[in-house]
Scaffold this active site. Sequence first.
Site, PDB file in Angstrom:
ATOM      1  N   HIS B  75      66.658  95.066  13.926  1.00  0.00           N
ATOM      2  CA  HIS B  75      67.783  94.665  14.768  1.00  0.00           C
ATOM      3  C   HIS B  75      67.311  93.920  16.023  1.00  0.00           C
ATOM      4  O   HIS B  75      67.900  92.921  16.417  1.00  0.00           O
ATOM      5  CB  HIS B  75      68.593  95.908  15.147  1.00  0.00           C
ATOM      6  CG  HIS B  75      69.738  95.644  16.056  1.00  0.00           C
ATOM      7  ND1 HIS B  75      70.924  95.096  15.599  1.00  0.00           N
ATOM      8  CD2 HIS B  75      69.895  95.832  17.386  1.00  0.00           C
ATOM      9  CE1 HIS B  75      71.745  94.974  16.620  1.00  0.00           C
ATOM     10  NE2 HIS B  75      71.163  95.394  17.709  1.00  0.00           N
ATOM     11  N   HIS B 126      78.482  94.623  14.634  1.00  0.00           N
ATOM     12  CA  HIS B 126      78.401  96.055  14.921  1.00  0.00           C
ATOM     13  C   HIS B 126      78.848  96.809  13.678  1.00  0.00           C
ATOM     14  O   HIS B 126      79.725  97.666  13.732  1.00  0.00           O
ATOM     15  CB  HIS B 126      79.228  96.419  16.148  1.00  0.00           C
ATOM     16  CG  HIS B 126      78.491  97.291  17.113  1.00  0.00           C
ATOM     17  ND1 HIS B 126      79.047  98.358  17.755  1.00  0.00           N
ATOM     18  CD2 HIS B 126      77.195  97.252  17.533  1.00  0.00           C
ATOM     19  CE1 HIS B 126      78.146  98.928  18.543  1.00  0.00           C
ATOM     20  NE2 HIS B 126      77.014  98.276  18.416  1.00  0.00           N
TER      21      HIS B 126
END
Lengths: 225, 781
Positions: B75, B126
Amino acid sequence: MSATRVGVITFPGTLDDVDAARAVRVAGAEAVPLWHGDADLRGVDAVVVPGGFSYGDYLRAGAIASLAPIMREVVDGAARGLPVLGICNGFQILCEAGLLPGALVANAGLTFLCREVVLTVGNAETAWTCDYATGDELLIPLKSQEGRYVAAPDTLSALEDSGRIVFRYRDGAPNGASNGIAGVTNEAGNVVGLMPHPEHATDALTGPSTDGLALFRSVLAGVPA
Amino acid sequence: MAGTPFPATTLTAVTELADQVTVDSVASAQASPDQPQPYAALGLKDDEYARIREILGRRPTDAELAMYSVMWSEHCSYKSSKVHLRYFGETTTEEMKATMLAGIGENAGVVSIGDGWAVTFKVESHNHPSYVEPYQGAATGVGGIVRDIMAMGARPIAVGDPLRFGPIDAPDTARVLPGIVSGIGGYGNCLGLPNVGGEVVFDASYAGNPLVNALCVGALRTEDLHLAFASGTGNKIILFGATTGLDGIGGVSVLASETFGDDEGPGRKKLPSVQVGDPFTEKVLIECCLELFHAGLVVGIQDLGGAGLSCATSELASAGSGGMHVDLDAVPLRATGMTAAEILSSESQERMCAVVTPENVDAFMAVCRKWDTIATVIGEVTDGDRLVITSRGETVVDVPPRTVAHEGPVYERPVARDDAAQDALAADGPESLPRPETPSELRAEILRMAAAPNLASRAWVTDQYDRFVRGNTVAAAPTDAGVVRIDESTGRGIAVATDCNARFVALDPYVGAQLALAEAYRNVATSGAVPLAVTDCLNFGSPEDPHVMWQFSQAVRGIADGCAVLGTPVTGGNVSFYNQTGTTAILPTPVVGVLGVIDDVTRRIPSGFAGADGDAVLLLGATREELGGSEWAHEVHGHLGGRPPAVDLEHERRLGDLLAAAGSQGALTGSHDLSDGGLAQALVEAALAGGRGASVTLGGVAADTFTALFSESAGRVLVTVPADGAEEFLARAAAADVAVVRLGETGGDALRIAEVGDLGLDELRAAWEGTLPARFGALSV
């Protein structure tokens, strides 16, 4: 002749203060920023308590803001006849401050609801509606999560009997408000609160109509310039 | 919990707890070089851990291990995608960079839009938090992207949300969709940001892995541009906004549990690894930041998002010229007994980190006090090139910041097209699918498609978002693009749209990604704006699957090559891997956002049949028989196969230029892009948007009525022009080398299609508006 000065309060979490100030200017008045922490109305001729989520709506929508230093001045001013307009969260604050009867609770659908609605003017004699005629229809946005107006049965009767229901949803209250009530006034007619947003209906480019502008013009008529 | 060493009720216990925190300092790391460390549980590979030891010349401390593990995660480090993402930079020409003030690598890209105004925008994912906890996952997704925009020195002015869910009738969709929508609204509405657009797509591949992408646009004066770097020895590092707690710590709890044995205790309640948002604090933080920027009190600024202080301190230091010293004892905490590793890894929301010159600290603090925002000096910029972090008087981190923030591992993952699967998919074309033929069958198909979950009205979603706040929203969903005014005096504004048809990408990742780019570009052009820049949110399956990496690399190349043709640079974005259920990946979903500028928003092209009765209805662009990956094949036959529509970006550019020029002259009274559902759906939506019917003939569109109605050929837009301007516009389109067919004229209360029959607007509206409320419940009484 100087312009009428209309105060617009900003609390932490207020969102529609820029819109309210713009509406005040478009109507031809001077918008005066007022700060929640200052117990000072800066000599304004009228006050708008705009929408948003003051103090995050924590505890209960409008509850904390109603106790802010600026609101003590607004309550005192209202008693002297100062025109006060509460929009959405501002309406909730005025109810919490005891300037208007009733309360705003969660929408019947339990979600935030943003829609263009048609309001009918029920009282064109308040400080904020004298530029309308009774029965006028306004197309303006409603956007709230706790927008359902409720009051005790005798309060509702009294409001109905004394003509203090200023605005009603023409096609039924989408949030389930009692008696289809969108806005009310106090006995003197100088304090008005409504859930929908007239400040978002002052320019056809950015709103559904310009029907909201007359609220801001109305207050000019009643204030000595 | 059993075995807790701490009494659970008294204040004394809290103190004891705090006192028992073991500090794993650099000195103790040197003294115990062979102490086993749970690096694998933190997601680090053997060779990555070995590299950390090599960089440091010793074992890392717990705090350092926490920092490296989170900053070297997929990430934060982009370790699998980096080698491919470079292609964006390699294909961006000097000409494309002309308006770009900040690009990939900054918190968000920034482009100049004229008159001294600049715009920053970015879309971010998200996904995984929103599956675990839909409301907070989606809410903090909005919060995170908004802080990225604030970190550029901009005022956030609009948000939008591309969403993907499992089938509308899947049980879990009923759990995640209302929560996600409510979370986006709950957070965004409270921030006072108009939500101007987005997408809602249902497909079985997302059933166990919904996608929540969040877009934010911000506006700034070019001189207010702020970048994330810490320079100037002696400058102070100020942490401001919310306090730091145990939420969102995720994997680092492995370290905590080693330290504590069992980590329940007063003030140390185990918290979910999904962060909890407080939009009120963020709204105040926005106003506070803007006041700080305008007063010139900020040298550099960084938001705290993923990886929290680890990320903010290492990135600020890495991008600056000196070193940095941070004292964790100064960080205001909302939990007791937090270890250094936890403080560094906490993803508590609504926090920012600023670099401020010593003489401005008092003024900075005064602004924060005005907004009741907690602000604390936690460190300073130092000589040298080390990031040194102390806790309880001991040095717990001493690292070269670049090795944490910018020099993480880079993987050349295997890339391989799964020929058998991909060829089978391509061979299974839509040609043999039964098609409606008679007028009554076609009529029924139009109504069925209007009510299809992927085409029906999104009002159930968008009615939960505020689109009016700040009074600058000129167009919002369901228009093709959101249009927002930036300068009230001149009317200068922006248009923004996001798009992706993931079925096209599955059929051909390169072409499919270009089709996503083409559609977003066309949506912006359809509003009358000139497309300027691109952001993307690349949602894919596991990078360890060579076929997924093939899809990814093809999509990146498709977007980058497409941007070169369109002249619109990619200014930033986000990669989200591991979107899969078990070993089954989602459809490859590179969501593309395009931002355009419009000199005067009063000259935007209104959406749908917005003009007057009698306006000519024209279809721009050619229609071919292209039904592979179409909504019709998906909705009616559950079919995905064949080839996606052809994409011609030179044509898209000519089409965009034609729309911008005609729009700015007021020659067009309305427009609507053709995409999912083809011409049939475009006609339905244009009629319902304008509250006005039309009478049309489809003879000139395609060889047969079915193809004319449901093909999804790219590069097409429906426009209306005043009847007396039709001939002139037809000539103009011909001169621009854009195919055009005159379909008919607007008017009446029905869509009258000569080859099909009449469809009343009331009937169409009922079909189009009924689907989502029928599934998720009415919003109003």
